[in-house]
Design a protein around this motif. Structure first.
Motif, PDB file in Angstrom:
ATOM      1  N   UNK A 159       0.837  -1.204   0.000  1.00 24.71           N
ATOM      2  CA  UNK A 159       0.000   0.000   0.000  1.00 24.71           C
ATOM      3  C   UNK A 159       0.868   1.249   0.000  1.00 24.71           C
ATOM      4  N   UNK A 160       1.891   1.281   0.840  1.00 21.99           N
ATOM      5  CA  UNK A 160       2.759   2.450   0.909  1.00 21.99           C
ATOM      6  C   UNK A 160       3.506   2.666  -0.404  1.00 21.99           C
ATOM      7  N   UNK A 161       4.067   1.598  -0.963  1.00 24.08           N
ATOM      8  CA  UNK A 161       4.821   1.731  -2.208  1.00 24.08           C
ATOM      9  C   UNK A 161       3.913   2.110  -3.370  1.00 24.08           C
ATOM     10  N   UNK A 182      -4.788  -0.144  -9.338  1.00 21.77           N
ATOM     11  CA  UNK A 182      -6.074   0.361  -8.858  1.00 21.77           C
ATOM     12  C   UNK A 182      -5.969   1.811  -8.403  1.00 21.77           C
ATOM     13  N   UNK A 183      -4.884   2.160  -7.729  1.00 19.08           N
ATOM     14  CA  UNK A 183      -4.721   3.545  -7.278  1.00 19.08           C
ATOM     15  C   UNK A 183      -4.726   4.506  -8.459  1.00 19.08           C
ATOM     16  N   UNK A 184      -4.206   4.069  -9.607  1.00 19.15           N
ATOM     17  CA  UNK A 184      -4.183   4.931 -10.790  1.00 19.15           C
ATOM     18  C   UNK A 184      -5.581   5.211 -11.320  1.00 19.15           C
ATOM     19  N   UNK A 185      -6.557   4.390 -10.962  1.00 16.59           N
ATOM     20  CA  UNK A 185      -7.929   4.624 -11.404  1.00 16.59           C
ATOM     21  C   UNK A 185      -8.640   5.678 -10.558  1.00 16.59           C
ATOM     22  N   UNK A 186      -8.055   6.033  -9.420  1.00 14.73           N
ATOM     23  CA  UNK A 186      -8.662   7.066  -8.571  1.00 14.73           C
ATOM     24  C   UNK A 186      -8.377   8.448  -9.157  1.00 14.73           C
ATOM     25  N   UNK A 187      -9.330   9.354  -9.097  1.00 13.08           N
ATOM     26  CA  UNK A 187      -9.109  10.701  -9.652  1.00 13.08           C
ATOM     27  C   UNK A 187      -7.968  11.412  -8.934  1.00 13.08           C
ATOM     28  N   UNK A 220      -7.277   7.699   5.098  1.00 10.16           N
ATOM     29  CA  UNK A 220      -8.679   8.103   5.242  1.00 10.16           C
ATOM     30  C   UNK A 220      -9.430   8.136   3.915  1.00 10.16           C
ATOM     31  N   UNK A 221      -8.730   8.185   2.796  1.00 10.13           N
ATOM     32  CA  UNK A 221      -9.417   8.274   1.506  1.00 10.13           C
ATOM     33  C   UNK A 221      -9.042   7.119   0.586  1.00 10.13           C
ATOM     34  N   UNK A 222      -7.742   6.922   0.354  1.00  4.51           N
ATOM     35  CA  UNK A 222      -7.313   5.923  -0.617  1.00  4.51           C
ATOM     36  C   UNK A 222      -7.618   4.506  -0.131  1.00  4.51           C
ATOM     37  N   UNK A 223      -7.250   4.193   1.087  1.00  5.92           N
ATOM     38  CA  UNK A 223      -7.462   2.831   1.604  1.00  5.92           C
ATOM     39  C   UNK A 223      -8.944   2.459   1.661  1.00  5.92           C
ATOM     40  N   UNK A 224      -9.838   3.319   2.185  1.00  9.44           N
ATOM     41  CA  UNK A 224     -11.262   2.939   2.162  1.00  9.44           C
ATOM     42  C   UNK A 224     -11.817   2.723   0.757  1.00  9.44           C
ATOM     43  N   UNK A 225     -11.329   3.488  -0.221  1.00  9.73           N
ATOM     44  CA  UNK A 225     -11.798   3.321  -1.592  1.00  9.73           C
ATOM     45  C   UNK A 225     -11.197   2.087  -2.261  1.00  9.73           C
ATOM     46  N   UNK A 226     -10.174   1.516  -1.662  1.00 13.13           N
ATOM     47  CA  UNK A 226      -9.457   0.402  -2.286  1.00 13.13           C
ATOM     48  C   UNK A 226      -9.624  -0.898  -1.516  1.00 13.13           C
ATOM     49  N   UNK A 227     -10.661  -0.999  -0.715  1.00 13.21           N
ATOM     50  CA  UNK A 227     -10.844  -2.203   0.109  1.00 13.21           C
ATOM     51  C   UNK A 227     -10.945  -3.468  -0.733  1.00 13.21           C
ATOM     52  N   UNK A 228     -11.601  -3.377  -1.900  1.00 10.32           N
ATOM     53  CA  UNK A 228     -11.747  -4.564  -2.739  1.00 10.32           C
ATOM     54  C   UNK A 228     -10.412  -5.085  -3.228  1.00 10.32           C
ATOM     55  N   UNK A 229      -9.575  -4.208  -3.773  1.00 14.44           N
ATOM     56  CA  UNK A 229      -8.269  -4.632  -4.280  1.00 14.44           C
ATOM     57  C   UNK A 229      -7.348  -5.078  -3.156  1.00 14.44           C
TER      58      UNK A 229
END
Length: 303
Positions: free
Chosen positions: A99-101, A185-190, A210-219
């Motif tokens: 996640x960090x990388x 997946x992170x690249x798909x976030x605006x 608070x934003x990226x991790x909650x939006x990426x729970x599936x991946x």
């Protein structure tokens, strides 16, 4: 005057095609799952039932004696505990580092970012067998290096090296595949989300958790499942790095259970032990199947 052509004739063809595809997939699925099905049913058979000719798939007489024999023949409880600890450490570290990388390679801009990412991708092409001996030498020499650095009285030196959880897990604490998967997946976030968070005064860490991790729970969940399955099924590294019974994992336990049978292979207890080893992965797949498929499907989609 143009007369519209009815599409009702095409519906039976579509239904037939879908039905044939479902039947084909069902047959392929049964073929793939047949060894697991045979192992499960064999684990409930008696010795006479296994040796019967002709043999049958279903047991003629159901028995749990094979599970009792397998559990008492080897310390399966200790093996399971070691495997769970090993897998948990690997999954937590791989998810955290990935996640960090992935966040850094997606949202941060620094010199050499793309080159570093390509080098990480290139490491996927290096087989583990190529780094096996260097990893073994490094882990085996860690206690000596630790004593030379901290002194012989340092208790922490006993927790590194062979026959330790550190030795079992340290070569697998980071995953290049996890970095690639989560970055996609992170690249798909605006990107505007990051800009808005920075304008509001949020730090990168706050934006990540608070934003990226909650939006990426599936991946993240999908990668966690992959990481657990990979860690749970390891055989070669735990076989080499451990030589004490209380540090062996379940896969090594099955191997030694088979080697300790003096009168030939007793397939009932052996299949019972195999089912015990498979049970956590089967339960995980049944529970998280939908989340796994959803996470893979969402990875790489552009928003």
């Amino acid at each position: 005057m143009t007369i519209p052509v009815s599409s009702s004739n095409s519906k039976p063809k579509v239904i037939t095609t879908d039905l044939m595809m479902q039947v084909f997939l069902l047959v392929v699925g049964l073929i793939v799952a047949m060894p697991i099905i045979i192992a499960i049913f064999t684990s409930f058979k008696s010795l006479q039932d296994i040796s019967a000719n002709p043999n049958t798939l279903l047991p003629r007489e159901w028995t749990f004696d094979n599970y009792v024999s397998a559990w008492n023949a080897t310390p399966f409880g200790r093996y399971l505990l070691n495997s769970f600890i090993q897998s948990a450490i690997i999954v937590v570290c791989q998810v955290l580092f990935s996640v960090l990388a992935a966040f850094a390679f997606t949202f941060l801009h620094f010199r050499g970012r793309d080159l570093m990412f390509y080098l990480i991708l290139g490491s996927l092409m290096v087989p583990f067998q190529l780094t096996f001996i260097p990893n073994f030498i490094l882990v085996s020499e860690l206690p000596k290096s630790c004593i030379g650095l901290l002194g012989e009285s340092a208790a922490v030196c006993d927790q590194v090296g062979a026959n330790t959880y550190f030795g079992l897990t340290v070569p697998f604490l980071a995953s290049a595949f996890g970095v690639f998967l989560l970055r996609q997946f992170f690249m798909s976030l605006p990107k505007e989300l990051h800009d808005s968070a920075r304008i509001d005064g949020a730090s990168n860490f706050r934006f990540l958790w608070q934003i990226v991790v909650p939006l990426s729970k599936g991946s993240i969940s999908a990668f966690s499942i992959f990481a657990f399955l990979s860690a749970w099924s390891q055989y070669l590294w735990p076989l080499i790095i451990t030589n004490e019974t209380n540090m062996r994992t379940v896969q090594i336990g099955i191997r030694f259970f088979l080697a300790n049978q003096e009168r030939g292979t007793n397939w009932g207890p052996l299949m019972a032990g195999a089912v015990i080893v498979m049970l956590p992965t089967l339960l995980l797949f049944l529970i998280a199947n939908r989340q796994l498929v959803k996470g893979i499907a969402m990875t790489g989609l552009k928003g």
